[in-house]
Design an enzyme around this catalytic site. Sequence first.
Site, PDB file in Angstrom:
ATOM      1  N   ASN A  17     101.818  26.044 -40.509  1.00  0.00           N
ATOM      2  CA  ASN A  17     102.962  25.141 -40.415  1.00  0.00           C
ATOM      3  C   ASN A  17     102.457  23.714 -40.193  1.00  0.00           C
ATOM      4  O   ASN A  17     101.478  23.477 -39.482  1.00  0.00           O
ATOM      5  CB  ASN A  17     103.998  25.573 -39.378  1.00  0.00           C
ATOM      6  N   CYS A  40     111.911  30.794 -45.639  1.00  0.00           N
ATOM      7  CA  CYS A  40     110.652  31.362 -46.149  1.00  0.00           C
ATOM      8  C   CYS A  40     110.884  32.710 -46.834  1.00  0.00           C
ATOM      9  O   CYS A  40     110.231  33.034 -47.822  1.00  0.00           O
ATOM     10  CB  CYS A  40     109.633  31.489 -45.017  1.00  0.00           C
ATOM     11  N   CYS A  88     111.069  32.859 -41.289  1.00  0.00           N
ATOM     12  CA  CYS A  88     112.424  32.302 -41.185  1.00  0.00           C
ATOM     13  C   CYS A  88     113.193  32.577 -42.486  1.00  0.00           C
ATOM     14  O   CYS A  88     112.611  32.983 -43.501  1.00  0.00           O
ATOM     15  CB  CYS A  88     112.367  30.807 -40.885  1.00  0.00           C
ATOM     16  N   GLU A 142     103.989  20.107 -39.223  1.00  0.00           N
ATOM     17  CA  GLU A 142     105.187  19.399 -38.735  1.00  0.00           C
ATOM     18  C   GLU A 142     105.134  17.926 -39.107  1.00  0.00           C
ATOM     19  O   GLU A 142     104.140  17.428 -39.647  1.00  0.00           O
ATOM     20  CB  GLU A 142     105.304  19.627 -37.219  1.00  0.00           C
ATOM     21  N   GLU A 195     104.338  30.074 -43.885  1.00  0.00           N
ATOM     22  CA  GLU A 195     104.502  30.960 -45.047  1.00  0.00           C
ATOM     23  C   GLU A 195     104.682  30.139 -46.321  1.00  0.00           C
ATOM     24  O   GLU A 195     104.082  30.419 -47.363  1.00  0.00           O
ATOM     25  CB  GLU A 195     105.733  31.858 -44.880  1.00  0.00           C
TER      26      GLU A 195
HETATM   27  N1  THU Z   1     107.779  28.296 -38.277  1.00  0.00           N
HETATM   28  C1  THU Z   1     106.972  28.792 -39.260  1.00  0.00           C
HETATM   29  O1  THU Z   1     105.960  28.178 -39.626  1.00  0.00           O
HETATM   30  N2  THU Z   1     107.314  29.980 -39.831  1.00  0.00           N
HETATM   31  C2  THU Z   1     108.383  30.727 -39.455  1.00  0.00           C
HETATM   32  O2  THU Z   1     108.709  31.678 -40.113  1.00  0.00           O
HETATM   33  C3  THU Z   1     109.126  30.365 -38.239  1.00  0.00           C
HETATM   34  C4  THU Z   1     109.007  28.927 -37.844  1.00  0.00           C
HETATM   35  C5  THU Z   1     107.392  27.025 -37.644  1.00  0.00           C
HETATM   36  C6  THU Z   1     108.261  25.844 -37.956  1.00  0.00           C
HETATM   37  C7  THU Z   1     107.953  24.950 -36.774  1.00  0.00           C
HETATM   38  O3  THU Z   1     106.781  24.217 -37.044  1.00  0.00           O
HETATM   39  C8  THU Z   1     107.674  25.915 -35.635  1.00  0.00           C
HETATM   40  O4  THU Z   1     107.397  27.169 -36.249  1.00  0.00           O
HETATM   41  C9  THU Z   1     108.808  26.063 -34.643  1.00  0.00           C
HETATM   42  O5  THU Z   1     110.000  26.347 -35.305  1.00  0.00           O
END
Ligand code: THU
Length: 141
Positions: free
Chosen positions: A47, A94, A91, A49, A60
């Site tokens: 991830n 994804c 999520c 940000e 993902e």
């Molecule tokens: N996040 C993911 O990378 N994948 C998921 O399936 C759930 C959420 C990340 C997004 C954000 O950077 C952090 O987790 C908190 O939501």
Amino acid sequence: MKISDEQKQALIETARDFATRAYVPYSHFPVGAAILVEDGTIIGGVNIENASYPLTVCGERSAVVTAASQGYRTIYAVAVSAPRAAGTTPCGACRQVLNEFKPEDQSMLVLLDEGDGWQETTLDILLPSAFGPRDLDRAAE
Ligand code: THU
């Protein structure tokens, strides 16, 4: 494609390794992902940000974008590792992005890192009755 225990282990290890490189200055919630594509290659993602929060890219989706950029079009399995929350699932956004590249002949395996092992599920369970490319193909008929 038959997915071996060694491949599952490698997927989880890759997802864990990638999670160490997540860019998460705001949530402090690292996520690593690893996907298995049609020639057996494993591709990772993290991830990433952003100071403009909604522009965050999940682990993902970052793996899917890398794989598709390399020309891959079928994802047989995905592993997700969120070291701060065992069993984290992809999520909703994804799940939809993964659905785009699911195999035609089998369901996409989803491995959820539990820290001391993993749980197995499938994309069809996580995203039932999904809308996908085949719906658009049907409309063109
Ligand atoms: N996040 C993911 O990378 N994948 C998921 O399936 C759930 C959420 C990340 C997004 C954000 O950077 C952090 O987790 C908190 O939501």
